[in-house]
Design an enzyme around this catalytic site. Structure first.
Site, short mmCIF file in Angstrom:
data_model
loop_
_atom_site.label_atom_id
_atom_site.label_comp_id
_atom_site.label_asym_id
_atom_site.label_seq_id
_atom_site.Cartn_x
_atom_site.Cartn_y
_atom_site.Cartn_z
CB ILE A 180 -1.11 -0.06 1.41
CG1 ILE A 180 -2.01 1.24 1.05
CG2 ILE A 180 -0.07 -0.11 2.65
CD1 ILE A 180 -2.96 0.97 2.16
CD GLN A 187 2.44 10.09 2.52
OE1 GLN A 187 2.94 10.56 3.34
NE2 GLN A 187 2.86 9.32 1.70
NE ARG A 189 -5.87 15.58 -1.30
CZ ARG A 189 -6.15 15.84 -2.57
NH1 ARG A 189 -7.13 15.36 -3.18
NH2 ARG A 189 -5.59 17.12 -3.01
CG LEU A 191 -6.52 9.56 -0.11
CD1 LEU A 191 -5.73 9.96 -1.39
CD2 LEU A 191 -8.00 9.37 -0.61
N GLY A 192 -5.16 6.40 3.14
CA GLY A 192 -4.52 5.24 3.56
C GLY A 192 -5.64 4.43 4.20
CD GLU A 213 3.34 -10.09 0.83
OE1 GLU A 213 4.24 -10.48 0.62
OE2 GLU A 213 2.53 -9.68 0.14
CB SER A 217 6.13 -0.03 4.66
OG SER A 217 5.16 0.76 4.49
#
Length: 322
Positions: A180, A187, A189, A191-192, A213, A217
């Site tokens: 992702i 970043q 907003r 959106l993640g 998975e 990160s």
């Protein structure tokens, strides 16, 4: 395993990227943009005369390229501003985006893009994302993945702002997300959260307990723990678990669709998971039950000023599964 295959570098090798009209600094290195001379971009290197390839020396500097020009619609790249301007005038993805719409609201659209059908687009997308990810990412075997790309409007045009990938051939782990990335300008907003939520919507539709998975990160781990914690806090304080006194980790996992280990990670991050000695074994520290503390959750919500009302972002008509 040869890490160079994934483009992993200890230091940044491209200083800045210009994507459309935006310019910003990279976060991590990626050697896969370049040929073996660590100087020439790969698509140019492949056309160099073999004699020139032998005499070009590797650059000792950490920065191999000051600025990389990237198309904000298809992610093709060059080190020449004139070439990028020419490309932008005719990029087909500026007017017709790849894939099929799977989610749409008043601000954003998520499109499912098959790696097997849009190989070059998804390869270039992965290459670009690696500049902002500190973990390995797929680059060449994109035909085994679906990509869910979130679009928002920039200057009146739908523009990709981030994505997640999902492996088609599922293994024992049943991962609902492989990689992702939300690009730096977008970043703030949420959106993640949108992409993570959507990945779980897909899992619920399939009737499976799933998750991302691993390893995640650095930013992915922060995003996931925050998402799991908010979701659980909402359910325990205002949702289905509000009046339940006894519940198991397995029951929480089956309702939320989160893996048991992810449920435990989130509860521990809120300091809301307590060990209580069993009454019939008061002297045995190895025998205990787990207690979920709603008080600790309330303190976590208040201390971090968490807005649980903004958690749910999907309605019955926004997600398109077929």
């Amino acid at each position: 395993m040869n890490e160079n295959f994934y483009g992993v570098l200890e230091t940044r090798n491209i200083d800045r990227v210009q994507v459309g009209d935006l310019e910003y600094q990279t976060w991590y290195g990626n050697s896969l943009y370049f040929g073996n001379d660590c100087k020439t971009l790969g698509y140019k290197y492949s056309h160099l005369d073999s004699r020139l390839k032998k005499v070009v020396k590797k650059q000792p500097s950490d920065i191999w390229l000051d600025k990389l020009y990237v198309c904000g619609h298809c992610f093709k790249y060059t080190d020449e501003s004139e070439s990028m301007e020419e490309h932008r005038q005719c990029c087909k993805y500026a007017t017709k985006q790849p894939g099929r719409v799977k989610y749409k609201d008043s601000q954003y659209t998520i499109r499912k893009v098959k790696g097997s059908r849009h190989e070059l687009f998804t390869q270039c997308l992965c290459l670009f994302a690696k500049l902002f990810l500190d973990s390995k990412s797929i680059f060449f075997s994109v035909e085994n993945f679906d990509f869910y790309v979130v679009y928002g409007e920039v200057d009146g045009r739908p523009t990709p702002m981030g994505y997640f990938s999902k492996e088609i051939l599922q293994c024992f782990d049943e991962n609902n997300l492989g990689c992702i990335c939300v690009f730096p300008p977008y970043q703030n907003r949420k959106l993640g959260t949108l992409l993570i939520s959507f990945s779980y919507e897909l899992s619920r539709y399939q009737g499976i307990i799933s998750g991302p998975e691993h390893p995640l990160s650095t930013f992915g781990k922060v995003s996931y723990i925050n998402f799991w914690s908010k979701y659980l806090a909402h359910e325990f304080l205002y949702g289905r678990f509000r009046y339940i006194e006894n519940i198991t980790i397995d029951e929480i996992a089956r309702y939320t669709g989160f893996r048991q280990e992810d449920v435990v990670t989130a509860l521990e991050s809120m300091h809301a998971l307590r060990k209580v000695p069993l009454q019939d074994s008061p002297g045995d520290s190895n025998k205990f039950s787990l207690l979920v503390s709603k008080t600790a959750m309330e303190q976590w919500v208040t201390g971090k000023n968490v807005n649980l009302e903004s958690l749910r972002i999907f309605d019955d008509h926004a997600v398109i599964f077929e």
